[in-house]
Enzyme design. Sequence first.
Site, PDB file in Angstrom:
ATOM      1  N   ASP A  90      39.954  27.195  39.338  1.00 21.45           N
ATOM      2  CA  ASP A  90      41.396  27.317  39.218  1.00 21.45           C
ATOM      3  C   ASP A  90      41.979  27.338  40.635  1.00 21.45           C
ATOM      4  O   ASP A  90      41.748  28.281  41.391  1.00 21.45           O
ATOM      5  CB  ASP A  90      41.728  28.613  38.471  1.00 21.45           C
ATOM      6  CG  ASP A  90      43.212  28.781  38.195  1.00 21.45           C
ATOM      7  OD1 ASP A  90      44.021  28.104  38.855  1.00 21.45           O
ATOM      8  OD2 ASP A  90      43.556  29.603  37.326  1.00 21.45           O
ATOM      9  N   HIS A  91      42.745  26.320  40.969  1.00 18.23           N
ATOM     10  CA  HIS A  91      43.250  26.194  42.335  1.00 18.23           C
ATOM     11  C   HIS A  91      44.303  27.258  42.664  1.00 18.23           C
ATOM     12  O   HIS A  91      44.698  27.404  43.831  1.00 18.23           O
ATOM     13  CB  HIS A  91      43.844  24.794  42.545  1.00 18.23           C
ATOM     14  CG  HIS A  91      43.390  24.146  43.819  1.00 18.23           C
ATOM     15  ND1 HIS A  91      43.348  24.808  45.023  1.00 18.23           N
ATOM     16  CD2 HIS A  91      42.962  22.873  44.069  1.00 18.23           C
ATOM     17  CE1 HIS A  91      42.913  23.991  45.963  1.00 18.23           C
ATOM     18  NE2 HIS A  91      42.662  22.802  45.416  1.00 18.23           N
TER      19      HIS A  91
END
Length: 443
Positions: free
Chosen positions: A413-414
Site C-alpha cells: 500500500d503506497h
Amino acid sequence: MPQVMEFKLPDLGEGLTEAEIVRWLVAVGDVVAVDQPVVEVETAKAMVEVPCPYGGVVTARFGEEGTELPVGAPLITVAVGAGEDEAAESGDSGSGNVLVGYGTDHSRTARRRRVRPGSAAPVPPAPAPTAAPVAAPAAAPVAGSAAAPAATAGPVAVISPLVRKIARDHGIDLRALRGSGPEGLILRSDVEAALRAPQPAAAPVASAPVAGAVAGERIPLKGLRGAVAEKLSRSRREIPDATCWVDADATELMAARAAMNAVGGPKISVLALLARICTAALAKYPELNSTVDLAANEIVRLPSVHLGFAAQTERGLVVPVVRDAGTRNPESLSAEFARLTELARTGKLAPADLTGGTFTLNNYGVFGVDGSTPIVNHPEAAMLGVGRIVAKPWVHQGELAVRQVVQLSLTFDHRVCDGGTAGGFLRYVADCVESPAVLLRSL
C-alpha cells in the site's frame, strides 16, 4: 406448560450477514439440550455448527439444506418444557452461547433423541408474548392489513410445521396475521384465508431479455466466492498498491533446510523458513506491518505480526492466520502451518482462524508459476509473493552455474510507505534467502 421459543440465526461475528444451511443435525420431534448443535452452516469464512440456546422438543425447522438465510432469520422453534424427562437440560431462558467452540464443552456430548409416540402430551399452543387479547371474534385474517398486529421480536404463535410450510411456500408473513385459534394461535385456515385475500397489483415485469445479456451458465457470487470477490474489489477501490520484485538464489536456503531436517525431529517446511525471514524483515521495516484507518485518516502501525498465508481449498481461496508469528521459531511455524492447512482442507477453520492478519505470505509457486502481482489482503498493507524454486543458470562467484532460483514480489500500500522502504524490505528478504546466515544477526 411448554412454551414455543423461536431460535434465529445468530450474529456469527466478523461482519457476516448470512449463512448457507449445509446439514441439519436435528429433525422435527427430536429432543435437544441447551447448547446442543442443531445445524451446520457455511459462512463466507468457515463452516460452523450452531448450538441452540433452548432445551426441549424441536417443533419446526426453517430452510432446506442449501438454503441461504440472513442473520436474524428463524432457524428452528423449540417447545421448551416438553420432553423434560429426556432432555439433558431445558428452561425458559437460553444459555446465550452462539457457536460451538465458543460455548460450553458439554454440548458436544448431547445425543440426538426423538420423542416416542405417546410419551408426551401434545404441545399446547404458546401465547404470543406481547400481543394484546383479541377483542372481536375471530375473523378471516387479511395479510398486511392495518388490523394485523405489529411484528414482534418474540416467537410466532404457530405450532404446526405444515402451517409454516404453506406460509413460506406462498410468501406469507406469519407475523402479519392474526390467529383465530386459542390465545391467538395461527391455524391453517388463517393462512388459507390470507391466500384468498386480494393482493395488490404487482408492477408489470418486462419479459424481454436484458439488452446485451450473455447466454451461458450463471454462478451466483455468494458464500466464500462472494466474500473473496467483495474483499478483492474493496482492496482495489481503497488501496493504491504497487509491486516490486527480485530474483534470488535460494540454493543456500534449501541446503540449510536439508541440514535442519537431517538432524531429526519435526520437519521444517520452506514456507516456515520464508515466514521467519518475513517476520525479521517486518521488525526492520515496521511500516509494512500496518493498516490505514480511513475514518481517522491515520496509519496504524501494529505491535504484533499475525501472519496470514494463502491456501487454496476445494471451497476456494482462504487465508488462515498464524498468531504472533514474530515470536515463533521455524519449528513452531511449521507445526502451525500444518495444523491450519489441515483445518482448511477439511473445511473446519473457525472464523477466528481467518481474521486478524497483519501481513500475508502468498506461496503461488505451488501452482508452478514464477511470478505474480497479487492483490493486497485488505485491510493489510502488504503481501510477499513467492514463486516456484527452480534450477536456472546463474552467475555464482563469477562463474556460470546451475542454481535454485526463486522470484520474490512485494505488493504494498503506497500510502503507508514509499518505494525505498518497500525495496529495502524486499532486498533484506532476498539477502536472507541467498545467505541464511544474514538472518542470524537479528535472532
